[in-house]
Design an enzyme around this catalytic site. Structure first.
Site, short mmCIF file in Angstrom:
data_model
loop_
_atom_site.label_atom_id
_atom_site.label_comp_id
_atom_site.label_asym_id
_atom_site.label_seq_id
_atom_site.Cartn_x
_atom_site.Cartn_y
_atom_site.Cartn_z
CD GLU A 260 35.96 -56.55 -37.40
OE1 GLU A 260 35.01 -56.56 -36.62
OE2 GLU A 260 36.23 -56.10 -38.47
CE LYS B 91 35.39 -53.81 -41.14
NZ LYS B 91 34.68 -53.92 -39.76
CB CYS C 43 32.82 -57.25 -39.30
SG CYS C 43 31.65 -56.54 -38.26
#
Ligand SMILES: *[C@@H]1O[C@H](CO)[C@@H](O)[C@H](O)[C@H]1NC(C)=O
Ligand SMILES: *[C@@H]1O[C@H](CO)[C@@H](O)[C@H](O)[C@H]1NC(C)=O
Ligand SMILES: *[C@@H]1O[C@H](CO)[C@@H](O)[C@H](O)[C@H]1NC(C)=O
Ligand SMILES: *[C@@H]1O[C@H](CO)[C@@H](O)[C@H](O)[C@H]1NC(C)=O
Length: 343
Positions: free
Chosen positions: A82, A161, A195
């Site tokens: 990430e 995200k 994540c």
């Protein structure tokens, strides 16, 4: 098959672009390379809170080196952690924002810029799928982006995200729900999350409903198990458990790329391979994992009777506990951080 076709096209001088027209014959195996080496300027050890700034140009060149290395090692897919481009800022609190946020924005990638093109063309040059984790600048905001680029340089997935975690939410802006897309490839259906998206049903559910065969899970960094200096949220115990549960719940091979630890979990949730953070990145910058993908590409793209399906979503909505008010709170309002507000 793909390799020999590309060779004959090159011999006829028609150029690499034509490889895009390769027949969509399902492949019987996939070797994935999971990047565990750090980006440029990244302070070691893994839990170091020292921040040296970021350098997107140097990191892009390093990224291209790893794409090339992965291809040389026989991989058909390479995945980055990430925000590897330009690097995850550990300890991104108010003091960090004050001192560094503007420099970080300058080092974020804009789709189509010189660094983006270097990475996209590297996928083409080394004939490999590339899964990127990057900070993306779009107009007045930055996003925690992921992309999957195919070996012809075509972008298959491009997403942000949905809801950055904790302090991240003061820096990067929220993504949108419609970008949860699983794509069909000759190796099978591939999806991406990053994540703590692996913890939240609003993020896992729409992806799992699309029946991935291979799931790419990027975390920024992962220390080793039983590391006393690790905070709970960044520990291997918690994050590898999330990856394992994701694998069981989706039935997908789950490939984890993080700085330090890289790992792969089978559809039964068991770890099939890993390299811990204690192994120096110089000696093993990539974890190579080979999967037997025979039959993956003929798997259905959803299951209406599945645990993650429209009817389950409806069941939750219809049977919502009466004691919890049906009120749209402020949490899911799309948060926008204007980069002009950074000091
Ligand atoms: C996915 O791609 C493979 C290989 O290109 C193809 O054989 C298969 O029919 C595709 N599956 C779907 C659901 O489109
Ligand atoms: C990256 O390199 C380009 C070309 O040399 C330069 O214009 C740009 O300022 C560099 N970016 C950063 C953030 O240093
Ligand atoms: C790959 O999986 C298929 C289907 O499960 C199986 O028939 C085949 O023997 C496997 N190939 C290898 C090399 O293990
Ligand atoms: C961001 O802030 C700047 C400066 O205040 C302003 O000009 C711009 O319109 C804002 N952008 C958005 C999308 O709100």
């Amino acid at each position: 098959m793909l390799k020999s076709l590309k060779l004959s096209i090159t011999l006829f001088g028609l150029g690499l672009r034509l490889a895009a027209a390769a027949p969509s014959t399902p492949e019987s195996s996939l070797t994935a390379a999971l990047v565990r080496a750090p980006p440029a300027l990244w302070a070691q050890p893994i839990l170091s809170r020292v921040y040296n700034g970021v350098d997107i140009n140097a990191t892009t060149d390093l990224g291209v080196d790893y794409i090339k290395l992965a291809s040389q090692e026989g991989a058909q897919l390479v995945a980055f952690p990430e925000l590897w481009f330009p690097g995850y800022p550990r300890g991104n609190d108010d003091a960090w924002i004050k001192k560094w946020a503007s420099q970080y924005v300058e080092n974020s990638i804009t789709v189509g810029d010189a660094n983006w093109e270097k990475l996209r063309l590297a996928a083409q040059e080394y004939s490999i799928h590339v899964a990127l984790g990057f900070s993306e600048r779009v107009d007045d905001a930055i996003y925690m982006a992921q992309s999957l680029i195919d070996p012809t340089g075509k972008v298959l997935i491009h997403r942000h995200k949905l809801r950055p975690s904790g302090g991240e939410r003061n820096i990067w802006s929220d993504g949108t729900m419609d970008a949860f897309q699983v794509v069909n490839t000759t190796y099978g259906r591939i999806g991406l999350l990053e994540c703590w998206e692996h913890f939240h049903p609003s993020m896992t559910f729409p992806l799992q409903a699309q029946a991935e065969a291979i799931h790419i899970a990027s975390w920024p960094y992962t220390p080793d198990y039983n590391e006393p200096a690790a905070l709970a949220f960044e520990s291997a115990e918690i994050n590898m458990a999330a990856a394992s549960v994701y694998a069981v719940n989706s039935g997908a091979y789950t490939l984890v790329a993080t700085v330090g630890r890289a790992a792969a979990f089978g559809p039964d949730g068991r770890e099939i391979s890993s390299i811990p953070a204690s192994i120096p990145a110089e000696s093993a910058p990539l974890l190579l994992v080979s999967l037997n993908t025979t039959g993956f590409s003929s798997l259905p793209s959803y299951n209406v009777d599945g645990e993650q399906s429209w009817s389950t979503l409806e069941q939750i909505r219809e049977g919502w506990p009466q004691s919890v008010p049906k009120v749209i709170g402020t949490f899911t309002e799309r948060k926008f951080n204007n980069i002009s507000s950074f000091p």
